[in-house]
Design a protein around this motif. Sequence first.
Motif, PDB file in Angstrom:
ATOM      1  N   GLY A 205       0.768  -1.370   0.081  1.00  0.00           N
ATOM      2  CA  GLY A 205      -0.007   0.102   0.020  1.00  0.00           C
ATOM      3  C   GLY A 205       0.873   1.416  -0.051  1.00  0.00           C
ATOM      4  O   GLY A 205       0.437   2.334  -0.628  1.00  0.00           O
ATOM      5  N   ALA A 206       1.917   1.174   0.773  1.00  0.00           N
ATOM      6  CA  ALA A 206       2.817   2.385   1.019  1.00  0.00           C
ATOM      7  C   ALA A 206       3.440   2.797  -0.528  1.00  0.00           C
ATOM      8  O   ALA A 206       3.692   4.075  -1.080  1.00  0.00           O
ATOM      9  N   ARG A 207       3.707   1.794  -1.360  1.00  0.00           N
ATOM     10  CA  ARG A 207       4.349   1.888  -2.621  1.00  0.00           C
ATOM     11  C   ARG A 207       3.089   2.333  -3.405  1.00  0.00           C
ATOM     12  O   ARG A 207       3.526   3.325  -4.388  1.00  0.00           O
ATOM     13  N   GLU A 208       2.220   1.744  -3.476  1.00  0.00           N
ATOM     14  CA  GLU A 208       1.007   2.227  -4.391  1.00  0.00           C
ATOM     15  C   GLU A 208       0.676   3.628  -4.198  1.00  0.00           C
ATOM     16  O   GLU A 208       0.160   4.427  -5.070  1.00  0.00           O
ATOM     17  N   GLY A 209       0.706   4.125  -2.850  1.00  0.00           N
ATOM     18  CA  GLY A 209       0.555   5.745  -2.484  1.00  0.00           C
ATOM     19  C   GLY A 209       1.557   6.468  -2.794  1.00  0.00           C
ATOM     20  O   GLY A 209       1.588   7.783  -2.550  1.00  0.00           O
ATOM     21  N   GLY A 210       2.767   5.950  -3.300  1.00  0.00           N
ATOM     22  CA  GLY A 210       3.686   6.913  -3.490  1.00  0.00           C
ATOM     23  C   GLY A 210       4.537   7.064  -2.165  1.00  0.00           C
ATOM     24  O   GLY A 210       5.355   8.280  -2.362  1.00  0.00           O
ATOM     25  N   GLY A 211       4.428   6.529  -1.276  1.00  0.00           N
ATOM     26  CA  GLY A 211       5.203   6.856  -0.037  1.00  0.00           C
ATOM     27  C   GLY A 211       6.489   5.841   0.049  1.00  0.00           C
ATOM     28  O   GLY A 211       6.723   5.136  -0.896  1.00  0.00           O
ATOM     29  N   VAL A 212       7.225   6.360   1.116  1.00  0.00           N
ATOM     30  CA  VAL A 212       8.494   5.485   1.541  1.00  0.00           C
ATOM     31  C   VAL A 212       7.941   4.195   2.108  1.00  0.00           C
ATOM     32  O   VAL A 212       7.270   4.127   3.291  1.00  0.00           O
ATOM     33  N   SER A 213       8.691   3.111   1.588  1.00  0.00           N
ATOM     34  CA  SER A 213       8.037   1.844   2.194  1.00  0.00           C
ATOM     35  C   SER A 213       9.171   1.046   2.623  1.00  0.00           C
ATOM     36  O   SER A 213      10.410   0.840   2.119  1.00  0.00           O
ATOM     37  N   VAL A 214       9.354   0.846   3.995  1.00  0.00           N
ATOM     38  CA  VAL A 214      10.629   0.476   4.881  1.00  0.00           C
ATOM     39  C   VAL A 214      10.382  -0.834   5.473  1.00  0.00           C
ATOM     40  O   VAL A 214       9.222  -1.074   6.006  1.00  0.00           O
ATOM     41  N   GLY A 215      11.451  -1.634   5.320  1.00  0.00           N
ATOM     42  CA  GLY A 215      11.368  -2.979   6.255  1.00  0.00           C
ATOM     43  C   GLY A 215      12.348  -3.239   6.749  1.00  0.00           C
ATOM     44  O   GLY A 215      13.314  -3.012   6.416  1.00  0.00           O
ATOM     45  N   LEU A 216      11.980  -3.568   8.131  1.00  0.00           N
ATOM     46  CA  LEU A 216      13.100  -3.846   9.133  1.00  0.00           C
ATOM     47  C   LEU A 216      13.189  -5.510   9.457  1.00  0.00           C
ATOM     48  O   LEU A 216      12.324  -6.056  10.156  1.00  0.00           O
ATOM     49  N   GLY A 217      13.778  -6.145   8.694  1.00  0.00           N
ATOM     50  CA  GLY A 217      13.921  -7.595   8.836  1.00  0.00           C
ATOM     51  C   GLY A 217      14.714  -8.111   9.946  1.00  0.00           C
ATOM     52  O   GLY A 217      15.260  -7.256  10.660  1.00  0.00           O
ATOM     53  N   ILE A 218      14.334  -9.285  10.234  1.00  0.00           N
ATOM     54  CA  ILE A 218      15.030  -9.966  11.312  1.00  0.00           C
ATOM     55  C   ILE A 218      15.663 -11.418  11.020  1.00  0.00           C
ATOM     56  O   ILE A 218      14.969 -11.945  10.374  1.00  0.00           O
ATOM     57  N   GLU A 219      16.816 -11.802  11.321  1.00  0.00           N
ATOM     58  CA  GLU A 219      17.330 -13.127  11.310  1.00  0.00           C
ATOM     59  C   GLU A 219      16.301 -14.049  12.042  1.00  0.00           C
ATOM     60  O   GLU A 219      16.217 -14.176  13.085  1.00  0.00           O
ATOM     61  N   LEU A 220      15.743 -14.960  11.272  1.00  0.00           N
ATOM     62  CA  LEU A 220      14.981 -16.151  11.660  1.00  0.00           C
ATOM     63  C   LEU A 220      15.080 -17.344  10.789  1.00  0.00           C
ATOM     64  O   LEU A 220      15.753 -17.188   9.675  1.00  0.00           O
ATOM     65  N   PRO A 221      15.086 -18.676  11.407  1.00  0.00           N
ATOM     66  CA  PRO A 221      15.033 -19.652  10.545  1.00  0.00           C
ATOM     67  C   PRO A 221      13.895 -20.052   9.721  1.00  0.00           C
ATOM     68  O   PRO A 221      13.968 -21.119   8.889  1.00  0.00           O
ATOM     69  N   PHE A 222      13.092 -18.975   9.369  1.00  0.00           N
ATOM     70  CA  PHE A 222      12.074 -19.222   8.421  1.00  0.00           C
ATOM     71  C   PHE A 222      11.896 -17.613   8.107  1.00  0.00           C
ATOM     72  O   PHE A 222      12.235 -16.738   8.725  1.00  0.00           O
ATOM     73  N   GLU A 223      10.945 -17.621   7.116  1.00  0.00           N
ATOM     74  CA  GLU A 223      10.304 -16.195   6.701  1.00  0.00           C
ATOM     75  C   GLU A 223      11.782 -15.206   6.086  1.00  0.00           C
ATOM     76  O   GLU A 223      11.825 -14.037   6.449  1.00  0.00           O
ATOM     77  N   ALA A 224      12.762 -15.973   5.466  1.00  0.00           N
ATOM     78  CA  ALA A 224      14.155 -15.253   5.278  1.00  0.00           C
ATOM     79  C   ALA A 224      13.646 -14.132   4.078  1.00  0.00           C
ATOM     80  O   ALA A 224      13.081 -14.632   3.111  1.00  0.00           O
ATOM     81  N   GLY A 225      14.260 -12.866   4.203  1.00  0.00           N
ATOM     82  CA  GLY A 225      14.361 -12.292   3.131  1.00  0.00           C
ATOM     83  C   GLY A 225      13.133 -11.249   3.363  1.00  0.00           C
ATOM     84  O   GLY A 225      12.309 -11.179   4.201  1.00  0.00           O
ATOM     85  N   LEU A 226      13.252  -9.811   2.732  1.00  0.00           N
ATOM     86  CA  LEU A 226      12.483  -8.803   2.578  1.00  0.00           C
ATOM     87  C   LEU A 226      11.255  -9.052   1.325  1.00  0.00           C
ATOM     88  O   LEU A 226      11.557  -9.583   0.726  1.00  0.00           O
ATOM     89  N   ASN A 227      10.172  -8.606   1.731  1.00  0.00           N
ATOM     90  CA  ASN A 227       9.198  -8.783   0.661  1.00  0.00           C
ATOM     91  C   ASN A 227       9.336  -7.812  -0.360  1.00  0.00           C
ATOM     92  O   ASN A 227      10.187  -6.927  -0.226  1.00  0.00           O
ATOM     93  N   PRO A 228       8.868  -7.937  -1.573  1.00  0.00           N
ATOM     94  CA  PRO A 228       9.139  -7.366  -2.872  1.00  0.00           C
ATOM     95  C   PRO A 228       8.745  -5.870  -2.842  1.00  0.00           C
ATOM     96  O   PRO A 228       9.267  -5.245  -3.615  1.00  0.00           O
ATOM     97  N   TYR A 229       7.980  -5.540  -1.978  1.00  0.00           N
ATOM     98  CA  TYR A 229       7.484  -4.021  -1.684  1.00  0.00           C
ATOM     99  C   TYR A 229       8.200  -3.175  -0.982  1.00  0.00           C
ATOM    100  O   TYR A 229       7.948  -2.047  -0.552  1.00  0.00           O
TER     101      TYR A 229
END
Length: 242
Positions: free
Chosen positions: A100-124
């Motif tokens: 939604g942030a990208r669609e609205g033209g805003g800054v889209s921030v992701g603060l990831g965490i090291e886990l044994p699953f859910e690796a990587g940041l989402n494409p948005y």
Amino acid sequence: MRGAQVPSSTTDQRLLDTRGTADWVHTDPWRVLRIQAEFVEGFGALAELGPAISVFGSARTKPGTREYAMGVEVGRRLALAGYGVITGGGPGAMEAANQGAREGGGVSVGLGIELPFEAGLNPYVDLGVNFRYFFARKTMFIKYAEGFIVLPGGFGTLDELFEAVTLVQTQKKTSFPIVLLGTDYWGGLLDWLRRTAVPAGTISEVDVDLLHLTDDPAHAVRIVSEYEDERPHPHFTQQGPE
């Protein structure tokens, strides 16, 4: 890292695990430098972010659900209102808010965490920082946000929610709106706080009033946009909250 490259244990786990030999006596002081580096990296990446709101919610939320749609809508409305959107950078509700942030033209921030699953940041995610330590990551969620909007979520979402409430209740963080999005999901929690915790004397009624509940993403964004310093201060004893 994905597939076979994902390590079997995390940095947090190795720090907190006290079992085994006394090697930790010699390695823990060096970990301080890594922890320091995480704070420096986070501060450097987010220092010029501008006004932003942290949005939390379950990584298990599926596209096509009502909750996912709410996440997209709240992210879009926040961007249109001039806010950056900070999430944990993962899938589910986090991905929805970043989308939604990208669609609205805003800054889209992701603060990831090291886990044994859910690796990587989402494409948005447009600006991403990966952390090894939860406590460093949590600092960034609080420090660089002007409020929280919380979608339905599990233990991780509850952890972030109640840490924020505690910081506001003890006046470590002032003028910080917290909005729960989803009355069916969160209503029972607020009822328990009012009907059980307040009568027991473990919290006061004004503490519960720190939490705003709505089903409307537009209303949620309006709450954080119009929040004023004159909100009632929570009551707590010299011993602090229980």
